[in-house]
Every structure is written in structure tokens, then in C-alpha cells.
Scaffold this motif. Structure first.
Motif, PDB file in Angstrom:
ATOM      1  N   GLN A  74      38.547  41.995  25.073  1.00  0.00           N
ATOM      2  CA  GLN A  74      37.279  41.301  24.820  1.00  0.00           C
ATOM      3  C   GLN A  74      36.118  41.897  25.608  1.00  0.00           C
ATOM      4  N   PHE A  75      36.447  42.692  26.635  1.00  0.00           N
ATOM      5  CA  PHE A  75      35.439  43.117  27.592  1.00  0.00           C
ATOM      6  C   PHE A  75      35.212  44.621  27.566  1.00  0.00           C
ATOM      7  N   SER A  76      33.999  45.005  27.899  1.00  0.00           N
ATOM      8  CA  SER A  76      33.710  46.418  28.150  1.00  0.00           C
ATOM      9  C   SER A  76      34.270  46.778  29.523  1.00  0.00           C
ATOM     10  N   ASN A  77      34.399  48.067  29.799  1.00  0.00           N
ATOM     11  CA  ASN A  77      34.869  48.477  31.118  1.00  0.00           C
ATOM     12  C   ASN A  77      33.909  48.035  32.211  1.00  0.00           C
ATOM     13  N   ALA A  78      32.625  48.023  31.929  1.00  0.00           N
ATOM     14  CA  ALA A  78      31.644  47.569  32.919  1.00  0.00           C
ATOM     15  C   ALA A  78      31.862  46.094  33.245  1.00  0.00           C
ATOM     16  N   GLU A  79      32.188  45.302  32.249  1.00  0.00           N
ATOM     17  CA  GLU A  79      32.454  43.882  32.481  1.00  0.00           C
ATOM     18  C   GLU A  79      33.758  43.689  33.247  1.00  0.00           C
ATOM     19  N   LEU A  80      34.765  44.487  32.941  1.00  0.00           N
ATOM     20  CA  LEU A  80      36.027  44.406  33.687  1.00  0.00           C
ATOM     21  C   LEU A  80      35.811  44.765  35.153  1.00  0.00           C
ATOM     22  N   LYS A  81      34.971  45.747  35.404  1.00  0.00           N
ATOM     23  CA  LYS A  81      34.667  46.133  36.787  1.00  0.00           C
ATOM     24  C   LYS A  81      33.969  44.989  37.521  1.00  0.00           C
ATOM     25  N   GLU A  82      33.078  44.292  36.839  1.00  0.00           N
ATOM     26  CA  GLU A  82      32.384  43.155  37.450  1.00  0.00           C
ATOM     27  C   GLU A  82      33.367  42.034  37.772  1.00  0.00           C
ATOM     28  N   LEU A  83      34.266  41.758  36.872  1.00  0.00           N
ATOM     29  CA  LEU A  83      35.300  40.756  37.128  1.00  0.00           C
ATOM     30  C   LEU A  83      36.167  41.159  38.315  1.00  0.00           C
ATOM     31  N   ALA A  84      36.576  42.419  38.348  1.00  0.00           N
ATOM     32  CA  ALA A  84      37.429  42.900  39.436  1.00  0.00           C
ATOM     33  C   ALA A  84      36.719  42.785  40.778  1.00  0.00           C
ATOM     34  N   ARG A  85      35.440  43.102  40.802  1.00  0.00           N
ATOM     35  CA  ARG A  85      34.658  43.023  42.039  1.00  0.00           C
ATOM     36  C   ARG A  85      34.596  41.582  42.547  1.00  0.00           C
ATOM     37  N   TYR A  86      34.375  40.641  41.637  1.00  0.00           N
ATOM     38  CA  TYR A  86      34.305  39.235  42.025  1.00  0.00           C
ATOM     39  C   TYR A  86      35.653  38.743  42.550  1.00  0.00           C
ATOM     40  N   LEU A  87      36.719  39.003  41.827  1.00  0.00           N
ATOM     41  CA  LEU A  87      38.048  38.529  42.233  1.00  0.00           C
ATOM     42  C   LEU A  87      38.446  39.110  43.586  1.00  0.00           C
ATOM     43  N   SER A  88      38.079  40.359  43.818  1.00  0.00           N
ATOM     44  CA  SER A  88      38.402  40.994  45.095  1.00  0.00           C
ATOM     45  C   SER A  88      37.660  40.344  46.261  1.00  0.00           C
ATOM     46  N   SER A  89      36.504  39.762  45.997  1.00  0.00           N
ATOM     47  CA  SER A  89      35.692  39.168  47.064  1.00  0.00           C
ATOM     48  C   SER A  89      36.206  37.806  47.516  1.00  0.00           C
ATOM     49  N   LEU A  90      37.139  37.230  46.782  1.00  0.00           N
ATOM     50  CA  LEU A  90      37.603  35.876  47.083  1.00  0.00           C
ATOM     51  C   LEU A  90      38.652  35.875  48.194  1.00  0.00           C
ATOM     52  N   PRO A  91      38.727  34.797  48.973  1.00  0.00           N
ATOM     53  CA  PRO A  91      39.766  34.710  50.004  1.00  0.00           C
ATOM     54  C   PRO A  91      41.130  34.567  49.354  1.00  0.00           C
ATOM     55  N   GLY A  92      42.096  35.313  49.857  1.00  0.00           N
ATOM     56  CA  GLY A  92      43.424  35.278  49.270  1.00  0.00           C
ATOM     57  C   GLY A  92      44.514  35.433  50.314  1.00  0.00           C
ATOM     58  N   VAL A  93      45.747  35.348  49.877  1.00  0.00           N
ATOM     59  CA  VAL A  93      46.894  35.435  50.779  1.00  0.00           C
ATOM     60  C   VAL A  93      47.543  36.810  50.741  1.00  0.00           C
ATOM     61  N   LEU A  94      47.153  37.656  49.805  1.00  0.00           N
ATOM     62  CA  LEU A  94      47.768  38.971  49.691  1.00  0.00           C
ATOM     63  C   LEU A  94      47.359  39.859  50.857  1.00  0.00           C
ATOM     64  N   LYS A  95      48.269  40.717  51.268  1.00  0.00           N
ATOM     65  CA  LYS A  95      47.984  41.602  52.386  1.00  0.00           C
ATOM     66  C   LYS A  95      48.893  42.823  52.333  1.00  0.00           C
ATOM     67  N   THR A  96      48.557  43.802  53.157  1.00  0.00           N
ATOM     68  CA  THR A  96      49.427  44.960  53.383  1.00  0.00           C
ATOM     69  C   THR A  96      49.940  44.854  54.802  1.00  0.00           C
ATOM     70  N   LEU A  97      51.250  44.787  54.954  1.00  0.00           N
ATOM     71  CA  LEU A  97      51.850  44.742  56.284  1.00  0.00           C
ATOM     72  C   LEU A  97      52.401  46.117  56.613  1.00  0.00           C
ATOM     73  N   PRO A  98      51.721  46.851  57.497  1.00  0.00           N
ATOM     74  CA  PRO A  98      52.190  48.201  57.830  1.00  0.00           C
ATOM     75  C   PRO A  98      53.582  48.157  58.430  1.00  0.00           C
ATOM     76  N   GLN A  99      54.445  49.037  57.991  1.00  0.00           N
ATOM     77  CA  GLN A  99      55.761  49.178  58.589  1.00  0.00           C
ATOM     78  C   GLN A  99      55.600  49.906  59.919  1.00  0.00           C
ATOM     79  N   ALA A 100      56.541  49.667  60.836  1.00  0.00           N
ATOM     80  CA  ALA A 100      56.453  50.252  62.162  1.00  0.00           C
ATOM     81  C   ALA A 100      56.338  51.782  62.077  1.00  0.00           C
ATOM     82  N   LYS A 101      56.975  52.363  61.053  1.00  0.00           N
ATOM     83  CA  LYS A 101      56.979  53.806  60.882  1.00  0.00           C
ATOM     84  C   LYS A 101      55.592  54.359  60.628  1.00  0.00           C
ATOM     85  N   PHE A 102      54.690  53.511  60.087  1.00  0.00           N
ATOM     86  CA  PHE A 102      53.379  53.990  59.696  1.00  0.00           C
ATOM     87  C   PHE A 102      52.251  53.426  60.545  1.00  0.00           C
ATOM     88  N   LYS A 103      52.550  52.601  61.524  1.00  0.00           N
ATOM     89  CA  LYS A 103      51.492  52.004  62.347  1.00  0.00           C
ATOM     90  C   LYS A 103      50.830  53.059  63.220  1.00  0.00           C
TER      91      LYS A 103
END
Length: 221
Positions: free
Chosen positions: A192-221
Motif C-alpha cells: 500500500q505504501f511507497s518506499n518513502a512512506e515505509l521509511k517514514e514509518l520505520a523512522r517513527y517505530l524506531s524512535s519509540l521506547p522498546g524492550v529490544l536490545k543487543t547484548l554483546p557477548q563477552a567475546k566481542f565486548k
């Protein structure tokens, strides 16, 4: 296989049977999953790690993601419903039990969060609100985009914007041997969306507070 994140062992003991039974009647074992992530941590265990296919983008944060969604995603890569050479190769080497265990392991990371659960999502611009309504995004991903209405749907609040954009575009991709995602619901939404609209949606969703994270493994810290 070496355990790479031993500080989480106490939490994993609590969460070892926390995940519900998945398809085929399997239940994920988070402690077993900790021994099966060698092929995951080289990308998802490094802060800011970028993939380069089909374009450059940060690999998704998966620590704290729902186990049932991860089972669904990995199974789709294994079957070829999601096309990506690296992920297809990794998923193909996992049994259904391995997939359930790895998924339970990453879901268990949500239990390590010390911050309170995110509140309701902030209202975006009028354009974003219109796009969200057009796509009916909250009907699957929940009002705050952290609590999907079905556990087989992903949490998307706070996810990397460039990843979200590439993922959304992949549902519009057809006829490619090595890239694209076959999902009738998301395909119908994304188209339903143009790529420009998808980018706008992605930008908004990324700005929201969330629980997802990257936990570095000891090997890469």
C-alpha cells in the motif's frame, strides 16, 4: 559448545520452561539455547553490526524478542519463505528443537531488563498517524508496538530504522531468488505504501521506547 553469556545463567534457569509449546509440540529450553547460538552472536551479539545484503543496514536486535515470533521467522528462513542466503544457511542447519531453544534463549533476555516496561507509544506526526491507520499496524503489533496481539508477531518499537525499512521493502519484493519475504498479510500491508512512506514509518517505530536490545557477548565486548 562454549557458553558465551554465563552471567545470564541464573535468569535462564528461571526461564528455561517459560516459553509456551510451539508448533510440533516443542517447548524451548533457554539453557540449551545458550549452547546453540554460535552462529547468531557474530552478527546479533555485536552492537551496531551492519549487514551488506541486499543493502547496508543494522542487523535487528533480537534479545528480548518474543520466542514464538523467532520460531516463526527462523522456520520461514529454513523453508525459504524468507529469502536471505546467510539466514537460510543458518536456519537450515538447525533442527526444530534447536530453533525453539534459541528462540527461548533470546526471549529470556527480556527478563533481565532493569528499566520499567515502556509506556504507550508517543503520537507521531499527522502524516505518521495517517500511515499507521492506513496500514492498521496496531491491530497486530499492539498499541505500544511492544505487545503484539499474537506472540507470533514481532515487537517492533525501538528496532533499528534501517532494518525495519529493509524488512518492510522485502515484503514488496517479488521474483528474486535470494531476497524477499512471502507473507500475504505483510505483503498486502507493505504494497500500500511507497518506499518513502515505509521509511517514514520505520523512522517513527524506531524512535519509540522498546524492550529490544543487543547484548554483546563477552567475546566481542
Amino acid at each position: 559448545m562454549k557458553k558465551y553469556l554465563s552471567p545470564l545463567s541464573a535468569v535462564l534457569l528461571v526461564c528455561v520452561t517459560a516459553s509456551a509449546a510451539f508448533a510440533q509440540g516443542l517447548t524451548g529450553d533457554a539453557l540449551a539455547g545458550e549452547t546453540k547460538i554460535a552462529m547468531c552472536i557474530g552478527c546479533h551479539g555485536i552492537q551496531g553490526y551492519q549487514a551488506s545484503f541486499p543493502e547496508v543496514y543494522k542487523v535487528p536486535m533480537i534479545s528480548g524478542q518474543g520466542a514464538k515470533y523467532m520460531v516463526s521467522a527462523l522456520s520461514a528462513y529454513k523453508k525459504g519463505d524468507r529469502k536471505h542466503p546467510t539466514m537460510r544457511g543458518i536456519a537450515a542447519g538447525l533442527s526444530d528443537q534447536d530453533i525453539a531453544d534459541v528462540a527461548a534463549y533470546y526471549e529470556a533476555h527480556d527478563k533481565t531488563a532493569v528499566a520499567p516496561a515502556p509506556g504507550p507509544a508517543a503520537v507521531g506526526s499527522a502524516q505518521v498517524v495517517a500511515l499507521l491507520q492506513k496500514g492498521a499496524c496496531v491491530s497486530c503489533h499492539g498499541d505500544n508496538f511492544n505487545k503484539p496481539i499474537d506472540p507470533s508477531y514481532p515487537k517492533i518499537a525501538g528496532q533499528h530504522a534501517d532494518y525495519l525499512f529493509v524488512a518492510l521493502k522485502s515484503y514488496k519484493t517479488e521474483g528474486k531468488a535470494l531476497w524477499g519475504r512471502s507473507n500475504p498479510i505483510m505483503g498486502g500491508v507493505a504494497n500500500q505504501f511507497s518506499n518513502a512512506e515505509l521509511k517514514e514509518l520505520a523512522r517513527y517505530l524506531s524512535s519509540l521506547p522498546g524492550v529490544l536490545k543487543t547484548l554483546p557477548q563477552a567475546k566481542f565486548k
